[in-house]
Design an enzyme around this catalytic site. Structure first.
Site, short mmCIF file in Angstrom:
data_model
loop_
_atom_site.label_atom_id
_atom_site.label_comp_id
_atom_site.label_asym_id
_atom_site.label_seq_id
_atom_site.Cartn_x
_atom_site.Cartn_y
_atom_site.Cartn_z
N ARG A 199 0.86 -1.18 0.00
CA ARG A 199 0.00 0.00 0.00
C ARG A 199 0.90 1.23 0.00
NH1 ARG A 199 -2.44 -0.02 5.01
NH2 ARG A 199 -1.12 -1.73 5.65
N ASN A 200 2.13 1.05 -0.50
CA ASN A 200 3.13 2.11 -0.42
C ASN A 200 3.70 2.49 -1.77
OD1 ASN A 200 3.82 3.04 2.31
ND2 ASN A 200 4.12 0.86 2.71
#
Ligand SMILES: [Zn+2]
Length: 422
Positions: A199-200
């Site tokens: 999620r980065n």
């Protein structure tokens, strides 16, 4: 669709529940009860229909939810850690006249979308779900909040997608349902494939997590030909303020390949639609199942995988795999430690190796660097990735690479359900 048989999680054939266009039109004509669904349900319908959730063919009935809570298994014994439920209110049930035995039409974005065979209408103790799945009933846990927001009744039954949506740019080029993904792996000649859940936007520490995972996965395989691949699989779903915007995540992850940090024949970026539950260890097992169905052989798990706050120990999501018999999962977990740029080493290193006083360029530090817009050294953040984060902020984020109220309000739909005559 060809004769290939694909085996998914639980050793069963990969689920695919999608009607052809003629059959779909016929169904729409005959179904009287039309029920609009939420964004979360629309994503889970896709996951069921395309096989991400194999062997599940629909939303769970009470026996499965009970068994998932108590034993982390479906009632048939297949490992499954998180209940997948269709929630509905008493009012909706009576207003629409939904009864067990009906088949109802689910609409999304005002279009016919899927059918649901109503096998069971039931209620379930939400606090039991919270305690068993998240280990807490505190409403500030985002997974608990999600359970508590469910309406009071659940419908269990099989789902069929009748109107496949169009995935919107820039996500369309990263959408590979399980069967498509497996064909791609075959073309690439990959024998081992490791998943990187993210999620980065990647800094060099993330890049090295992937390198660590690739090396561990590759093991003693031959090196003359590329037989081991890395799949970045970004989770796309509801966002929280302060998260990176989805567009920056997928495009920047893919930039590591485009800019040559990973070769074309070794790395690929993809997405899965799912609303993170932040269930820590149970969610790690869930992610392993999603990626098993995508055809991956290995799955990387880092520190505090899918955790939130201090609800789980940093390596709880590793240790849960000790409790699952090997034969019950057909994907191998790869455990990795934290990687970061150490100024004394002068390079990216990890917590298992570097003995210097940690001056970590952690996610938080990187965020403030991005916020300031000052380009950091390429040892910390690749310049191509940095430029692209800034570009994404302008193009998609209303000036910010992080989720803001404005982004939440105005971001376009990730997919569009086309109009359907019938
Ligand atoms: Zn060091």
């Amino acid at each position: 669709m060809g004769t290939d048989v694909y085996i998914g999680h639980g050793g069963k054939e990969l689920v695919e529940r999608i009607s052809g266009p003629d059959e779909a039109k016929e169904k729409v004509k005959n179904l009287k009860i039309k029920v609009p669904i939420s964004g979360q349900i629309s994503r889970e319908v896709l996951d069921i229909a395309y096989g991400w959730f194999s062997p599940i063919e629909g939303f769970m009935g009470r026996a499965d939810v009970e068994s998932v809570c108590n034993q982390m298994k479906l009632s048939d014994g297949t490992v499954w850690p998180i209940p997948i439920v269709f929630d509905v209110s008493e009012e909706e049930i009576s207003d629409y006249g939904i009864k067990e035995g009906d088949t109802i039409l689910l609409t999304y974005q005002n279009q016919p979308y899927a059918t649901l065979e109503v096998e069971e209408i039931y209620s379930f103790d939400k606090q039991k779900i919270n305690q068993d799945v998240y280990g807490t009933t505190e409403d500030k846990h985002p997974g608990v909040k999600r359970t508590n927001a469910f309406k009071d009744k659940f419908i269990g039954g099989k789902v069929t997608l009748i109107n496949p949506p169009k995935i919107n740019p820039p996500f369309d080029e990263f959408f590979f349902p399980p069967k498509v993904m497996r064909k791609k792996f075959k073309e690439k000649g990959w024998e081992r494939i490791v998943a990187h859940q993210t999620r980065n936007v990647p800094h060099t520490g993330h890049e090295w997590l992937m390198k660590h995972a690739w090396i561990a996965t590759h093991g003693d395989m031959k090196i003359e030909k590329t037989v081991t691949g890395i799949i970045v699989n970004a989770i796309i779903g509801e966002k929280r303020k302060g998260d990176y915007i989805d567009e920056a995540i997928v495009l920047c992850q893919d930039m590591l390949r485009k800019a040559g940090y990973f070769r074309d024949d070794v790395h690929m970026t993809s997405i899965t639609f799912w609303d993170m539950r932040y269930a820590g260890p149970r969610e790690a097992v869930f992610h392993a199942i999603l990626r098993t169905n995508l055809g991956l052989t290995h799955h990387m798990f880092g520190r505090d995988h899918a955790g939130v706050g201090s609800y789980y120990g940093p390596y709880d999501a590793h240790r849960i795999f000790d409790k699952i018999p090997k034969e019950d999962l057909s994907i191998t977990p790869i455990f990795v430690t934290e990687w970061w740029f150490c100024p004394t080493c002068g390079e990216v290193t990890c917590s298992s190796l570097c003995g210097h006083k940690p001056q970590r360029f952690s996610g938080t530090v990187i965020r403030s660097i991005i916020q300031d817009g000052v380009k950091p050294t390429r040892l910390i953040f690749r310049p191509e990735v940095f430029d692209l984060v800034m570009e994404c902020a302008e193009k998609y984020g209303f000036g910010s690479p992080f989720v803001t109220d404005e982004y939440l309000e105005k971001k376009p739909d990730r997919f569009t359900v086309p109009p359907m005559q019938g």
